[in-house]
Design an enzyme around this catalytic site. Structure first.
Site, mmCIF file in Angstrom:
data_model
loop_
_atom_site.group_PDB
_atom_site.id
_atom_site.type_symbol
_atom_site.label_atom_id
_atom_site.label_comp_id
_atom_site.label_asym_id
_atom_site.label_seq_id
_atom_site.Cartn_x
_atom_site.Cartn_y
_atom_site.Cartn_z
ATOM 1 C CG HIS A 93 8.581 2.888 1.080
ATOM 2 N ND1 HIS A 93 7.861 2.342 2.117
ATOM 3 C CD2 HIS A 93 7.915 4.006 0.701
ATOM 4 C CE1 HIS A 93 6.796 3.097 2.352
ATOM 5 N NE2 HIS A 93 6.812 4.115 1.510
ATOM 6 C CG HIS A 134 10.186 3.935 -2.617
ATOM 7 N ND1 HIS A 134 9.107 3.353 -3.252
ATOM 8 C CD2 HIS A 134 9.800 5.204 -2.285
ATOM 9 C CE1 HIS A 134 8.108 4.225 -3.306
ATOM 10 N NE2 HIS A 134 8.496 5.354 -2.733
ATOM 11 C CB THR A 180 4.680 8.222 -20.655
ATOM 12 O OG1 THR A 180 4.843 6.808 -20.409
ATOM 13 C CG2 THR A 180 5.017 8.538 -22.094
ATOM 14 N NE ARG A 192 8.818 7.521 2.181
ATOM 15 C CZ ARG A 192 8.319 7.730 0.970
ATOM 16 N NH1 ARG A 192 9.138 7.829 -0.073
ATOM 17 N NH2 ARG A 192 7.017 7.842 0.797
ATOM 18 C CB ALA A 252 2.825 7.483 -6.728
ATOM 19 C CD GLN A 253 0.504 1.765 -2.392
ATOM 20 O OE1 GLN A 253 0.510 1.955 -1.182
ATOM 21 N NE2 GLN A 253 0.722 0.578 -2.922
ATOM 22 N N GLY A 254 0.594 7.163 -2.021
ATOM 23 C CA GLY A 254 0.342 8.147 -0.967
ATOM 24 C C GLY A 254 -0.338 9.421 -1.403
ATOM 25 N N GLY A 255 0.322 10.245 -2.201
ATOM 26 C CA GLY A 255 -0.282 11.497 -2.615
ATOM 27 C C GLY A 255 0.730 12.530 -3.055
ATOM 28 N NE ARG A 290 10.811 10.572 -3.019
ATOM 29 C CZ ARG A 290 9.639 10.026 -2.660
ATOM 30 N NH1 ARG A 290 8.656 10.798 -2.208
ATOM 31 N NH2 ARG A 290 9.462 8.720 -2.734
ATOM 32 C CD GLU A 307 2.466 9.887 2.535
ATOM 33 O OE1 GLU A 307 3.663 9.800 2.205
ATOM 34 O OE2 GLU A 307 1.530 9.716 1.746
#
Length: 518
Positions: A241, A349, A26, A288, A59-62, A384, A127
């Site tokens: 990460h 990550h 989910t 990254r 997930a923080q970034g966007g 990624r 980013e």
């Protein structure tokens, strides 16, 4: 070495349920897939924890997407390919970028709220690896906001039923067709038979000692797909990460979003030197894999367990408004990020490899689909690009839904008397100790830097663990997770051994002696 099913069962003797589509997981890909499947089909959404417990929620970034006329689609494609070391499937990348806008529009229609400026325009950030601002965000908790909106909509749909705290043990198959899943809840083990099954089970973070991932990320989907004969590819490409909050006591590390560097934060070593200019022309906004390797080199050079992230030059009110969650969490850990450097280090990550899926999310097993982090469409290549993961989940989740809408209309649900029997001796060893052994092996030999000697050692140890686990049986989620973790570790190690040269996140070091120094 591989055991087809993890438990003995006989479909004649256990309870059977039926539905049109089973979706396992989910996170964003599972929820979004469900919402795009026709309302005439009965859908079961299964999660082994609560509906909002997922990597997507963290997930923080966007979400990276070209939504403005100023955004250049070709640049987004090129940035994705460059970050992925051109190992990406170019058609997948084109699909990802070109279908981003329509799916973002759907998300907003569903109710996802993104940050806007005083004129009502969606604000975009940048980013690492991105050549322009194209990342939509909701403060620094974008995943949480998207999951909130999707979950609220799922609960409104009469054709979708969510079963929480329900563990999927194995996929049921017949003549290369997936016909359902074998499930365990708090009461019993039962079969859920369906016309199609979608695996959106997320990542593999718990295979490593330190990770940003949810505690439920044990690679279950990849492992059960492997046991059924689905193609598993590119498992050597594990993304670490660069900037997780360093705390020696915490196994699960708090992520410091790449968006912090997107807004001007600088990485510094223990001598207060801004070092990224020595490693890449994009400095702190390099991809990254480059940043993670650079940090690891600085850690070794300085004999310090971490480096530092410095955003103290930005206005305090800006920091609190743009990164309220990160600000508060760091404050709880004793760091005021507006005045002090943040101690950071790389941790596991994301995984770019996984269950091989085509452009419609189909696997080589008929009526078995995969999307999100557990799938590999080739879109991310060897590394990624930041904020492409949530986009991957919605674009290919939507494609799976459209394929299911076409394919299962006249299909019947199989009612077969499948059964399986193997050694039933009870496993008596400590499963938590086995899990810790797997993590130690992966951190020592299959972390950011790898060597052939170390990977061979790791392979021997993991093969021994798998042999032990498969010689016995235990009806417990801890046992199933442990087996899944061992298989995933094995797949990462053997894939890494096959790729002898460095590429993207897979970095082979000949003089390392096979062992990481962290």
């Amino acid at each position: 070495m591989m055991k087809r099913y993890l438990i003995n069962f006989d479909l004649e003797e256990i309870r059977k349920e039926h539905c049109d589509v089973v979706i396992v997981g989910t996170g964003i890909s599972g929820l979004y897939t469900a919402l795009n499947i026709s309302g005439k089909y009965e859908i079961k959404l299964l999660t082994k924890d609560k509906i909002n417990e997922s990597n997507s929620n963290l997930a923080q970034g966007g979400i990276a997407a070209c939504i403005n006329k100023e955004n250049n689609i070709n640049l987004h494609i090129e940035d994705t390919l460059r970050a992925g070391r051109y190992y990406n499937d170019k058609k997948s990348v084109k699909i990802l970028v070109e279908e981003a806008r329509e799916n973002i529009k759907k998300l907003i229609e569903i109710g996802a709220i993104f940050d806007k400026d005083e004129h009502g325009n969606i604000m975009l950030t940048r980013e690492g690896g991105h050549s322009e601002r194209r990342i939509l965000h909701s403060k620094d908790q974008t995943g949480k906001e998207v999951i909130r909106s999707l979950t609220e909509e799922v609960k409104k749909r009469k054709n979708i039923k969510v079963d929480e705290e329900t563990f999927v043990i194995d996929l049921l198959t017949y003549k290369n067709k997936c016909i359902g899943v074998l499930v365990k809840d708090d009461k019993e083990i039962y079969a859920l038979l369906a016309k199609a099954v979608v695996l959106s089970t997320g990542g593999i973070g718990q295979v490593y000692k330190n990770t940003t991932n949810s505690s439920i990320a044990t690679g279950d989907g990849i492992s059960m797909a492997y046991r059924v004969g689905a193609k598993i590819v590119d498992m050597e490409f594990v993304q670490f990460h660069p900037t997780a909050f360093y705390n020696e006591k915490d196994r699960k590390r708090f992520l410091i979003s790449e968006a912090v560097r997107g807004e001007g934060a600088v990485l510094r070593n223990s001598k207060d030197e801004a070092f990224m200019e020595n490693y890449h022309k994009l400095k702190d906004l390099a991809p990254r894999d480059i940043v993670a390797k650079a940090i690891l080199i600085e850690i070794k050079k300085e004999n310090n367990p971490n480096v530092y992230l410095d955003i103290t030059h930005r206005d305090e009110n800006f920091i609190k408004n743009r990164f309220p969650y990160i600000y508060d969490e760091c404050l709880k850990k004793g760091i005021n990020i507006s005045k002090e450097y943040i101690p950071v280090c790389p941790v596991q990550h994301y995984i770019m490899g996984g269950i091989k899926a085509d452009y419609k999310g189909r696997t080589n097993i008929d009526y078995l689909y995969a999307c999100g982090e557990s799938a590999s469409t080739g879109v991310h290549g060897a590394n990624r690009l930041a904020s492409n993961s949530l986009l991957d989940g919605i674009v290919f989740g939507n494609r799976i839904a459209q394929d299911i809408n076409i394919k299962i209309g006249s299909k019947s649900i199989y009612n077969l008397n499948l059964k399986y029997k193997h050694n039933k001796d009870e496993l008596k060893c400590d499963l938590n100790k086995i899990k810790e052994r797997i993590r130690e092996v992966m951190n020592r030999y299959a972390f950011i830097l790898r060597g052939k000697e170390g990977l061979n050692k790791a392979c021997e140890i993991i093969e021994t663990i798998i042999k032990e686990l498969n010689s016995y049986s235990k009806d417990s989620i801890e046992y199933y997770e442990c087996v899944n973790m061992a298989y995933v570790a094995y797949l990462i190690i053997t894939s890494a051994l096959k790729r002898k040269e460095s590429l993207g996140s897979h970095i082979m070091v000949r003089d390392l002696g096979g062992e990481n120094f962290v």
